[in-house]
Structure formats: C-alpha cells, structure tokens
Design a protein around this motif. Structure first.
Motif, PDB file in Angstrom:
ATOM      1  N   LEU A  92       0.830  -1.204   0.000  1.00 23.17           N
ATOM      2  CA  LEU A  92       0.000   0.000   0.000  1.00 23.17           C
ATOM      3  C   LEU A  92       0.869   1.261   0.000  1.00 23.17           C
ATOM      4  O   LEU A  92       1.938   1.274   0.610  1.00 23.17           O
ATOM      5  CB  LEU A  92      -0.902   0.028   1.235  1.00 23.17           C
ATOM      6  N   PRO A  93       0.407   2.321  -0.661  1.00 26.92           N
ATOM      7  CA  PRO A  93       1.151   3.590  -0.604  1.00 26.92           C
ATOM      8  C   PRO A  93       0.940   4.258   0.755  1.00 26.92           C
ATOM      9  O   PRO A  93      -0.075   4.037   1.420  1.00 26.92           O
ATOM     10  CB  PRO A  93       0.524   4.421  -1.731  1.00 26.92           C
ATOM     11  N   ILE A  94       1.888   5.071   1.148  1.00 27.95           N
ATOM     12  CA  ILE A  94       1.839   5.751   2.448  1.00 27.95           C
ATOM     13  C   ILE A  94       1.067   7.047   2.294  1.00 27.95           C
ATOM     14  O   ILE A  94       1.423   7.902   1.487  1.00 27.95           O
ATOM     15  CB  ILE A  94       3.266   6.030   2.968  1.00 27.95           C
ATOM     16  N   SER A  95       0.011   7.192   3.083  1.00 23.96           N
ATOM     17  CA  SER A  95      -0.778   8.421   3.074  1.00 23.96           C
ATOM     18  C   SER A  95      -0.166   9.392   4.083  1.00 23.96           C
ATOM     19  O   SER A  95      -0.067   9.088   5.269  1.00 23.96           O
ATOM     20  CB  SER A  95      -2.228   8.108   3.470  1.00 23.96           C
ATOM     21  N   VAL A  96       0.252  10.566   3.600  1.00 28.92           N
ATOM     22  CA  VAL A  96       0.959  11.516   4.454  1.00 28.92           C
ATOM     23  C   VAL A  96       0.045  12.681   4.812  1.00 28.92           C
ATOM     24  O   VAL A  96      -0.507  13.339   3.939  1.00 28.92           O
ATOM     25  CB  VAL A  96       2.228  12.046   3.759  1.00 28.92           C
ATOM     26  N   THR A  97      -0.101  12.900   6.104  1.00 29.40           N
ATOM     27  CA  THR A  97      -0.801  14.079   6.600  1.00 29.40           C
ATOM     28  C   THR A  97       0.108  14.720   7.632  1.00 29.40           C
ATOM     29  O   THR A  97       0.952  14.060   8.229  1.00 29.40           O
ATOM     30  CB  THR A  97      -2.142  13.719   7.269  1.00 29.40           C
ATOM     31  N   HIS A  98      -0.078  16.000   7.852  1.00 33.34           N
ATOM     32  CA  HIS A  98       0.758  16.699   8.819  1.00 33.34           C
ATOM     33  C   HIS A  98      -0.152  17.540   9.705  1.00 33.34           C
ATOM     34  O   HIS A  98      -0.477  18.683   9.380  1.00 33.34           O
ATOM     35  CB  HIS A  98       1.791  17.569   8.109  1.00 33.34           C
ATOM     36  N   PRO A  99      -0.594  16.993  10.862  1.00 33.64           N
ATOM     37  CA  PRO A  99      -1.566  17.685  11.705  1.00 33.64           C
ATOM     38  C   PRO A  99      -1.074  19.023  12.256  1.00 33.64           C
ATOM     39  O   PRO A  99      -1.869  19.949  12.393  1.00 33.64           O
ATOM     40  CB  PRO A  99      -1.842  16.699  12.829  1.00 33.64           C
ATOM     41  N   VAL A 100       0.196  19.159  12.558  1.00 29.76           N
ATOM     42  CA  VAL A 100       0.700  20.419  13.116  1.00 29.76           C
ATOM     43  C   VAL A 100       0.604  21.515  12.067  1.00 29.76           C
ATOM     44  O   VAL A 100       0.162  22.635  12.357  1.00 29.76           O
ATOM     45  CB  VAL A 100       2.148  20.249  13.627  1.00 29.76           C
ATOM     46  N   LEU A 101       0.989  21.193  10.835  1.00 31.38           N
ATOM     47  CA  LEU A 101       0.893  22.165   9.753  1.00 31.38           C
ATOM     48  C   LEU A 101      -0.568  22.520   9.480  1.00 31.38           C
ATOM     49  O   LEU A 101      -0.906  23.688   9.302  1.00 31.38           O
ATOM     50  CB  LEU A 101       1.544  21.608   8.483  1.00 31.38           C
TER      51      LEU A 101
END
Length: 191
Positions: free
Chosen positions: A86-95
């Motif tokens: 599976l591809p890695i889903s990237v999120t950045h909560p601080v940003l």
C-alpha cells in the motif's frame, strides 16, 4: 521573542511539544513492533506494514521514515508482489492546525473591519461552520471506535497474541500427530 524548545527524537528535531510527544510515542511503538514481530519474513513485514498504513498510525517524520524503510524493504524483496504494498498516506496535523489558526486570524481581521450588523452575521457563519465541522469530526470518531471494536483483524496491540495462538495451535496439532504415530508404532511392535 523567546526561542522555542527543541526536542531531538530519532535524528529529527521538533519545536512543537505536541508533535515531539507524538514522535516519542511513535518511536516507542516502532520499538515494540520490532521486538515482538518476526521481521525476517517478508510476508509478516508486508502484513504489519499494510496494517500500519491502513490504520494511519503515524503522524510524524519518525513514523513516516519507518514506514518508508519497510516499504523499500518490501519493494526490493522479489517474493513480494509490489501491487500488494500500500502507498503511504501523508498528513501533517501540526501544519494543518497552523493553517487553521491563520485562517481563523484572517477571518477575525476581516470581521472586525465590517460594520456591527455584519459582525453578527460573520460570527454566526463561523459558528455554523465550526459546528458543522465538529459534528463531522464527532461522527468520524464514533465511526472509528465502532470499526475498531467490531473488527476481528489483529492490530498492532493484539498481534502478539494472534501469533502466540497460531503457534500454540500448530504445537497442539504436532503433539496429536506424534501421539498417533507412537500409537501406530506400538501396535506394529506388539504382534
């Protein structure tokens, strides 16, 4: 202006305390998985990797780096089909939170420039938007709890127990076969 406190975790420097705390938790989780899982079998690594990606366990560079290392290992392994990774889903909560704060600040500045009668309408719209987002988030959290409680698939927490149960079943099956074999040998030796 005061300088922010810097925290170093696994080679990354964090200035946000919440993100640094999350990175510490992720580093501990990674250590836990590597201690308890058999990372020498590509199929096991693929199963663990895909579960971590599906559950979106990681939010910081520490976790994403670990996922990328596992992904590279799996891609290079000829016994693993790359379409199963599976591809890695990237999120950045601080940003994302920082952007939300900037949006709130700019919305407040625009609202203060309007007339008093328009201020009431602006606040009402903000209230409605916030209420709408809060309801969506609450429903999402409740949905996640329901899915997590009804799911039979092993998670990172109960994965060790699933493996122990699997090996115990194999051991029991081997003991039964051994007992049957001994019984056959005794009946052959008796005549």
């Amino acid at each position: 202006m005061s300088e922010k406190k810097k925290v170093k975790i696994n080679g990354f420097v964090f200035t946000d305390e919440a993100e640094a705390e999350q990175a510490k938790k992720e580093a501990h989780g990674i250590h836990y998985v590597e201690e308890r899982a058999d990372m020498h079998h590509p199929e096991t690594v693929l199963e663990i990797y895909n579960k971590m990606v599906k559950q979106e366990l990681f939010e910081t560079a520490v976790g994403f780096t670990y996922l990328k290392e596992l992904q590279e290992y799996l891609i290079q392994n000829p016994s693993i089909n790359n379409s199963d990774i599976l591809p890695i889903s990237v999120t950045h909560p601080v940003l994302e939170e920082s952007l939300r704060k900037k949006l709130r600040i700019s919305a407040k500045n625009r609202a203060s420039e309007k007339k008093a009668s328009k201020k009431t309408d602006g606040y009402r719209k903000k209230y409605e938007i916030t209420l709408f987002i809060s309801v969506i988030l609450a429903v999402s959290v409740i949905g996640m709890f329901i899915v997590a409680s009804t799911s039979d698939s092993p998670t990172i927490i109960n994965y060790e127990n699933k493996l122990i149960d699997k090996y115990a079943a194999w051991e029991q099956e081997l003991d039964e076969r051994e007992a049957a074999l001994k019984e056959r040998e005794q009946t052959v030796e008796e005549p």
